[in-house]
Each structure stands twice: as C-alpha cells, then as structure tokens.
Design an enzyme around this catalytic site. Structure first.
Site, PDB file in Angstrom:
ATOM      1  N   CYS A 113       0.812  -1.228   0.000  1.00 29.08           N
ATOM      2  CA  CYS A 113       0.000   0.000   0.000  1.00 29.08           C
ATOM      3  C   CYS A 113       0.840   1.271   0.000  1.00 29.08           C
ATOM      4  O   CYS A 113       0.344   2.339  -0.367  1.00 29.08           O
ATOM      5  CB  CYS A 113      -0.951   0.004   1.195  1.00 29.08           C
ATOM      6  SG  CYS A 113      -2.026  -1.430   1.222  1.00 29.08           S
ATOM      7  N   HIS A 250      -3.521   7.019   2.494  1.00 31.46           N
ATOM      8  CA  HIS A 250      -3.912   5.706   1.985  1.00 31.46           C
ATOM      9  C   HIS A 250      -5.323   5.415   2.482  1.00 31.46           C
ATOM     10  O   HIS A 250      -5.639   5.644   3.654  1.00 31.46           O
ATOM     11  CB  HIS A 250      -2.921   4.659   2.500  1.00 31.46           C
ATOM     12  CG  HIS A 250      -3.357   3.259   2.230  1.00 31.46           C
ATOM     13  ND1 HIS A 250      -3.775   2.845   0.986  1.00 31.46           N
ATOM     14  CD2 HIS A 250      -3.448   2.172   3.046  1.00 31.46           C
ATOM     15  CE1 HIS A 250      -4.101   1.566   1.048  1.00 31.46           C
ATOM     16  NE2 HIS A 250      -3.924   1.139   2.279  1.00 31.46           N
ATOM     17  N   ASN A 280     -10.166  -0.226  -0.339  1.00 33.88           N
ATOM     18  CA  ASN A 280      -8.703  -0.176  -0.246  1.00 33.88           C
ATOM     19  C   ASN A 280      -8.115  -0.722  -1.548  1.00 33.88           C
ATOM     20  O   ASN A 280      -8.236  -1.914  -1.826  1.00 33.88           O
ATOM     21  CB  ASN A 280      -8.264  -1.011   0.966  1.00 33.88           C
ATOM     22  CG  ASN A 280      -6.756  -1.003   1.167  1.00 33.88           C
ATOM     23  OD1 ASN A 280      -6.006  -0.582   0.284  1.00 33.88           O
ATOM     24  ND2 ASN A 280      -6.321  -1.466   2.316  1.00 33.88           N
TER      25      ASN A 280
HETATM   26  O1  UT7 Z   1      -3.996  -1.603   3.514  1.00 39.40           O
HETATM   27  C1  UT7 Z   1      -3.347  -2.145   4.598  1.00 39.40           C
HETATM   28  C2  UT7 Z   1      -3.846  -1.628   5.851  1.00 39.40           C
HETATM   29  N1  UT7 Z   1      -4.999  -2.371   6.291  1.00 39.40           N
HETATM   30  C3  UT7 Z   1      -5.737  -1.852   7.210  1.00 39.40           C
HETATM   31  O2  UT7 Z   1      -5.475  -0.746   7.592  1.00 39.40           O
HETATM   32  C4  UT7 Z   1      -6.849  -2.650   7.839  1.00 39.40           C
HETATM   33  C5  UT7 Z   1      -6.869  -2.383   9.313  1.00 39.40           C
HETATM   34  N2  UT7 Z   1      -7.922  -3.072  10.032  1.00 39.40           N
HETATM   35  C6  UT7 Z   1      -9.233  -2.751   9.925  1.00 39.40           C
HETATM   36  O3  UT7 Z   1      -9.582  -1.898   9.132  1.00 39.40           O
HETATM   37  C7  UT7 Z   1     -10.219  -3.427  10.827  1.00 39.40           C
HETATM   38  O4  UT7 Z   1      -9.522  -4.168  11.804  1.00 39.40           O
HETATM   39  C8  UT7 Z   1     -11.208  -4.345  10.079  1.00 39.40           C
HETATM   40  C9  UT7 Z   1     -12.179  -3.513   9.291  1.00 39.40           C
HETATM   41  C10 UT7 Z   1     -10.462  -5.292   9.183  1.00 39.40           C
HETATM   42  C11 UT7 Z   1     -12.028  -5.173  11.071  1.00 39.40           C
HETATM   43  O5  UT7 Z   1     -12.694  -4.330  12.026  1.00 39.40           O
HETATM   44  P1  UT7 Z   1     -12.661  -4.718  13.564  1.00 39.40           P
HETATM   45  O6  UT7 Z   1     -13.449  -3.691  14.271  1.00 39.40           O
HETATM   46  O7  UT7 Z   1     -11.212  -4.868  13.956  1.00 39.40           O
HETATM   47  O8  UT7 Z   1     -13.463  -6.072  13.588  1.00 39.40           O
HETATM   48  P2  UT7 Z   1     -12.970  -7.533  14.053  1.00 39.40           P
HETATM   49  O9  UT7 Z   1     -11.991  -8.088  13.074  1.00 39.40           O
HETATM   50  O10 UT7 Z   1     -12.581  -7.488  15.484  1.00 39.40           O
HETATM   51  O11 UT7 Z   1     -14.325  -8.342  13.923  1.00 39.40           O
HETATM   52  C12 UT7 Z   1     -15.445  -8.043  14.759  1.00 39.40           C
HETATM   53  C13 UT7 Z   1     -16.567  -9.014  14.443  1.00 39.40           C
HETATM   54  C14 UT7 Z   1     -16.131 -10.468  14.489  1.00 39.40           C
HETATM   55  O12 UT7 Z   1     -17.205 -11.213  15.043  1.00 39.40           O
HETATM   56  P3  UT7 Z   1     -17.154 -11.692  16.580  1.00 39.40           P
HETATM   57  O13 UT7 Z   1     -15.929 -12.545  16.687  1.00 39.40           O
HETATM   58  O14 UT7 Z   1     -17.070 -10.446  17.388  1.00 39.40           O
HETATM   59  O15 UT7 Z   1     -18.441 -12.438  16.735  1.00 39.40           O
HETATM   60  C15 UT7 Z   1     -15.967 -10.835  13.048  1.00 39.40           C
HETATM   61  O16 UT7 Z   1     -16.193 -12.214  12.805  1.00 39.40           O
HETATM   62  O17 UT7 Z   1     -17.050  -8.791  13.117  1.00 39.40           O
HETATM   63  C16 UT7 Z   1     -17.049 -10.023  12.407  1.00 39.40           C
HETATM   64  N3  UT7 Z   1     -16.788  -9.734  10.987  1.00 39.40           N
HETATM   65  C17 UT7 Z   1     -17.749  -9.433  10.094  1.00 39.40           C
HETATM   66  N4  UT7 Z   1     -19.071  -9.336  10.230  1.00 39.40           N
HETATM   67  C18 UT7 Z   1     -19.782  -8.990   9.140  1.00 39.40           C
HETATM   68  C19 UT7 Z   1     -15.583  -9.713  10.355  1.00 39.40           C
HETATM   69  N5  UT7 Z   1     -15.754  -9.396   9.067  1.00 39.40           N
HETATM   70  C20 UT7 Z   1     -17.084  -9.220   8.884  1.00 39.40           C
HETATM   71  C21 UT7 Z   1     -17.876  -8.875   7.782  1.00 39.40           C
HETATM   72  N6  UT7 Z   1     -19.206  -8.777   7.940  1.00 39.40           N
HETATM   73  N7  UT7 Z   1     -17.345  -8.634   6.558  1.00 39.40           N
END
Ligand code: UT7
Length: 323
Positions: A113, A250, A280
């Site tokens: 990225c 980014h 992204n």
């Molecule tokens: O380009 C490189 C840089 N990349 C980034 O900057 C990405 C950085 N990270 C993020 O943007 C965030 O961490 C994410 C958007 C990827 C995830 O958000 P989060 O608030 O950290 O969510 P999480 O991974 O902790 O997931 C929370 C919940 C989980 O369920 P439980 O375990 O709490 O029941 C996931 O299974 O959300 C669930 N989940 C989803 N639910 C609906 C994960 N993906 C999805 C989805 N739809 N697509």
C-alpha cells in the site's frame, strides 16, 4: 536546485461497481457492518480478463494527456503494484510497450500500500540527481485477484484501480516555496510480516497465494506509523502541520483516517477521503484519492499536499508536495 514537479495526473477504474449489498448476497456480511467498521460503501472490481496493466495503462494515458506531453518525452515508467500481470517481467514494461515507448526504462516497485509513495520517492531522487528528466509514476492493482473470497474479514475491504502522475524536472530555489516534491520519507519493519501478507509466492509455494491480515493489529500500527511518517515529513521541511492544505492518506478504513486526524490534531475537512467509493486499492489508493481532489478543484496549484500510506511489510511513507 532541481525539483520534480507534478505536471499531470490520471486515474482509471474498472466499469464494474460492487456494492456492499452485492457482497451481502454472496456471503455472511451486511452493508451496516461494512459501513460502520470501515466507511466503505462500494468498490470497483476488474472484469474477467482485465489485468493490472490494463488499469495502469488507462491511468497512464490520462496522466500523459493531462500533462500535455507525448510518450517519447518520458525517460522512465515506475509502476507500484502488488498484483503484477505476471511474476516477471515488470508490469511497467507492459505499459511501456502498450504506450509505444521504445526508449528509457521501466520497472515495478513492491511496497504494497505504500508502493506509490516509494515509487514517487525513487522518481524524485532520479530527477533531482539529473538521471532522468520526466518520469511516469503509477500505482495500479487488481487486489480482487489476491483475495480469499471465503474470508469475509478481508475480502469486503479491497478494490481495483489505478492512478498515475507525471513528474518533470524544474528549477527551484531549494526552499519550501518551490513547486514540486519537497521531501519523501520511507520506512519499513519486516518483523511485522505476519500481520499482513500473501500466503504464497514464486519461491515458496509457486502460487500467488491469498491476502491474510490480522485486522485489529494492523489497525493499531496504522495510526501510529502514519502519524510518525507525517511528523517526519513536516519536521524535515521545518513547517507546522497547520501549514498543510491537504492530507491525502492511503484509503484503508475511514476509522483509521479519523483516528490519525484526531491523533495529529488535523482539521478533518483537510483530509481527502475516497474510501467509501474505492475501498482499499493498495498502491492505487493514494494516487486515486489525489486525482479525485485535483479534479474536483480542492487541490490547486501552490497548495501544500501531504501524501501518506502504510501497508504490508510493514511499510509506511509520506511525501510532501507543493502542487
Ligand atoms: O492496507 C493495509 C492496511 N490495512 C488496514 O489498515 C486494515 C486495518 N484493520 C481494519 O480496518 C479493521 O480491523 C477491520 C475492518 C479489518 C475489522 O474491524 P474490527 O473492528 O477490527 O473487527 P474484528 O476483526 O474485530 O471483527 C469483529 C466481528 C467479528 O465477530 P465476533 O468474533 O465479534 O463475533 C468478526 O467475525 O465482526 C465479524 N466480521 C464481520 N461481520 C460482518 C468480520 N468481518 C465481517 C464482515 N461482515 N465482513
């Protein structure tokens, strides 16, 4: 002293828009979750057979037309990509050939990225040292080809696209009033590999692999590293942050953009955000956002623009430009 000035820019997006609701029909996700956690509402996905070089070529042609130069004025093409058409040769050479450029040099940069800012930094160095006069820098990706479409935690985040700028040598006085790239700052920390990587490669699995990410961990590092890169750039220029007219980050997640703006005390109205429309797009994200803000009239000649990015490796970077 010689400075490298942006004389033109261009962007290209595939015609195919995929909304969050489209994804929700194919997997267990929802528009509400994606918008609340990321700010993303849609992304562009390359159609079958459409390659990274096709997107890069579209952005390159628009940038050359915007600069008002013919392809034979180019000394070099640098393409930042994580999703090359082939393992070799460089996608930049495919673009070189399709543009009809028969001289000069073309190569790819791989910094995920942060790749576009890495490419911009290399181009700026080559121009300032007199090794080249005019360089096309492209960020182009078909991230959709690298995604595990069964992993809802990653596949909803990414999209495809390309953006490009033409940099050309010009005379400057050596101070911050000069038009052009004022400084670039590049960083990496290879110890953080496991937080964001593709689980394949030519010398390991003989396949391209799929993108793997520990989102929460990446998120924490993103705000810290991006803030550090921004500070490094403005401190090197000896200017306060408040002098920056436009921040072009980014586009990974609106919450990262907001968190970084809060940490740095930035006016959110100065932060260009296209994440809702593009998702992204890795190396394409910064130039796509830059071109958006130039075309809609926000970024004007003479403005101070700060680009910043962070991605797999980890890599992170910033570039300060007097537009
Ligand atoms: O380009 C490189 C840089 N990349 C980034 O900057 C990405 C950085 N990270 C993020 O943007 C965030 O961490 C994410 C958007 C990827 C995830 O958000 P989060 O608030 O950290 O969510 P999480 O991974 O902790 O997931 C929370 C919940 C989980 O369920 P439980 O375990 O709490 O029941 C996931 O299974 O959300 C669930 N989940 C989803 N639910 C609906 C994960 N993906 C999805 C989805 N739809 N697509």
């Amino acid at each position: 002293m010689i400075r490298s000035r942006v004389i033109g820019c261009g962007a290209f997006l595939p015609a195919n828009i995929v909304t969050n609701d489209d994804l929700a029909k194919r997997m267990d996700t929802s528009d509400e979750w994606i918008v609340a956690r990321t700010g993303i509402r849609q992304r562009y996905i390359a159609v079958e057979g459409q390659k990274t070089s096709d997107l890069a070529l579209g952005a390159a042609r628009e940038a050359l037309a915007d600069a008002g130069i013919a392809v034979d004025a180019l000394d070099m093409i640098i393409c930042a990509t994580t999703t090359p058409d082939e393992s070799f040769p460089a996608t930049a050479t495919v673009v070189q050939s399709r543009l009809g450029m028969t001289s000069g040099a073309a190569f790819d940069v791989q910094a995920v990225c942060s790749g576009f800012i890495y490419g911009l930094s290399i181009a700026d160095s080559l121009i300032r040292t007199g090794s080249a006069r005019t360089i096309l820098v492209i960020g182009a990706e078909t991230m959709s080809r690298l995604l595990d479409w069964n992993d809802r935690a990653t596949c909803v985040l990414f999209g495809d696209g390309a953006g490009a700028v033409v940099l050309q040598a010009c005379e400057g006085k050596g101070d911050n009033c000069d038009q052009g790239v004022l400084n670039t700052k590049l960083f990496s920390d290879g110890r953080l590999h496991d937080l964001l990587y593709a689980d394949g490669g030519v010398s390991s699995t003989q396949t391209a692999g799929k993108l793997r990410m520990q989102g929460k961990e990446v998120f924490k590092h993103a705000v810290t590293n991006i803030s550090a890169a921004v500070h490094a750039s403005v401190e090197a220029a000896g200017i306060p942050l408040s002098d920056i007219d436009w921040f072009v980050p980014h586009q990974a997640n609106q919450r990262i953009l907001d968190g970084t703006a809060r940490k740095l005390g930035l006016d959110p109205a100065k932060v260009v955000s296209t994440v809702a429309l593009h998702g992204n797009t890795s190396a394409a994200s910064v130039p796509l956002a830059l071109v958006t803000a130039v075309r809609d009239g926000r970024i004007k000649r003479g403005d101070l623009v700060l680009l910043e990015a962070m991605g797999g490796g980890f890599t992170w970077a910033a570039a300060l430009i007097r537009w």
